[in-house]
Design a protein around this motif. Structure first.
Motif, PDB file in Angstrom:
ATOM      1  N   TRP A  45       0.858  -1.173   0.000  1.00  0.00           N
ATOM      2  CA  TRP A  45       0.000   0.000   0.000  1.00  0.00           C
ATOM      3  C   TRP A  45       0.893   1.220   0.000  1.00  0.00           C
ATOM      4  O   TRP A  45       1.945   1.229   0.642  1.00  0.00           O
ATOM      5  N   TYR A  62      -8.379  -9.400  -6.617  1.00  0.00           N
ATOM      6  CA  TYR A  62      -9.029  -8.513  -7.575  1.00  0.00           C
ATOM      7  C   TYR A  62      -9.202  -9.203  -8.920  1.00  0.00           C
ATOM      8  O   TYR A  62      -8.391 -10.049  -9.306  1.00  0.00           O
ATOM      9  N   ASP A  86     -11.324  -0.477  -7.782  1.00  0.00           N
ATOM     10  CA  ASP A  86     -10.006   0.129  -7.623  1.00  0.00           C
ATOM     11  C   ASP A  86      -9.521   0.605  -8.989  1.00  0.00           C
ATOM     12  O   ASP A  86      -9.545  -0.159  -9.960  1.00  0.00           O
ATOM     13  N   GLY A 134      -1.686   2.878  -7.864  1.00  0.00           N
ATOM     14  CA  GLY A 134      -3.071   3.038  -7.442  1.00  0.00           C
ATOM     15  C   GLY A 134      -3.511   4.487  -7.515  1.00  0.00           C
ATOM     16  O   GLY A 134      -2.773   5.389  -7.126  1.00  0.00           O
ATOM     17  N   SER A 139      -7.053   5.319  -6.707  1.00  0.00           N
ATOM     18  CA  SER A 139      -8.212   5.528  -5.843  1.00  0.00           C
ATOM     19  C   SER A 139      -7.933   4.993  -4.440  1.00  0.00           C
ATOM     20  O   SER A 139      -7.221   4.011  -4.275  1.00  0.00           O
ATOM     21  N   LEU A 197      -8.244   3.006  -0.994  1.00  0.00           N
ATOM     22  CA  LEU A 197      -8.688   1.637  -0.732  1.00  0.00           C
ATOM     23  C   LEU A 197      -9.877   1.574   0.219  1.00  0.00           C
ATOM     24  O   LEU A 197     -10.763   0.753   0.052  1.00  0.00           O
ATOM     25  N   LYS A 210      -3.410   3.562  -1.038  1.00  0.00           N
ATOM     26  CA  LYS A 210      -3.735   3.103  -2.387  1.00  0.00           C
ATOM     27  C   LYS A 210      -2.911   1.855  -2.699  1.00  0.00           C
ATOM     28  O   LYS A 210      -1.852   1.655  -2.118  1.00  0.00           O
ATOM     29  N   ASN A 211      -3.392   1.063  -3.638  1.00  0.00           N
ATOM     30  CA  ASN A 211      -2.647  -0.122  -4.059  1.00  0.00           C
ATOM     31  C   ASN A 211      -1.388   0.268  -4.818  1.00  0.00           C
ATOM     32  O   ASN A 211      -1.353   1.276  -5.517  1.00  0.00           O
TER      33      ASN A 211
END
Length: 193
Positions: free
Chosen positions: A35, A92, A136, A160, A162, A164, A181-182
């Motif tokens: 993250w 995902y 996501d 990422g 957006s 989480l 975020k990822n």
């Protein structure tokens, strides 16, 4: 959510029908995920995998569009101090759509957006899916090398875009940048038919 996935699939089908040269393939490999964000600390990368299929749609000799459908295991390890470490594992269904440019015949670079649909989220085995956003968004940057006409290797980083957390309180751009975020680095082996 179903309407988004069905719309993407319809676009891909029409793209396949109109493409000059389309090749299909399968791919899989390792993920190194974590993250990222201003308020994320004391995390370590988590090793996972991805597997799925793709289509390479040639637009011109050196340019192709490559939509993919991938199952991807991601997440992070939160260092808990005295309580030990905690693994957060997320699964995902990722749908990247990449512009792929061949610099030379065997070497390509790629970039494009990605939509991820959250399938599951677990914190040390307990279901925490309700704490995460169901969608996501990300952006991919990568490069690939073709060993043969059918076999290739690819390295890709997904940034990422957006937050989480489902309950992320985003009031201004500072809150957005400070949200988790990822972040995912993927190494893939692909085979084109």
């Amino acid at each position: 959510m179903k309407k988004i996935v069905l719309s993407i699939m319809a676009i891909l089908v029409f793209g396949f029908a109109n493409a000059q040269k389309t090749r299909f393939g399968v791919k899989g490999g390792l993920n190194l995920s974590n993250w990222a964000g201003g308020d994320v600390e004391d995390t370590k990368s988590l090793v996972g995998f991805h597997v799925g299929g793709f289509a390479e749609i040639k637009i011109i000799e050196k340019l192709a569009i490559q939509p993919e459908l991938l199952f991807s295991t991601q997440g992070t390890t939160i260092e808990g101090g005295f309580g030990g470490d905690f693994d957060v594992k997320t699964n995902y269904l990722n749908i990247p759509v990449l512009a792929k440019y061949y610099i030379v015949e065997k070497f390509s670079v790629e970039a494009g957006p990605q939509l991820g649909v959250l399938l599951s989220a677990k914190l040390d085995g307990e279901d925490v899916k309700d704490s995460f956003k169901s969608v996501d968004l990300g952006f991919n940057l990568g490069a690939g090398y073709n060993f043969t006409d059918n076999l290739s290797i690819n390295l890709r980083y997904t940034i990422g875009l957006s937050p989480l957390a489902d309950d992320a309180d985003i009031e201004d751009e500072g809150d957005y940048y400070d949200s988790a975020k990822n972040s995912n680095l993927a190494l893939s082996l692909a085979y084109k038919f």
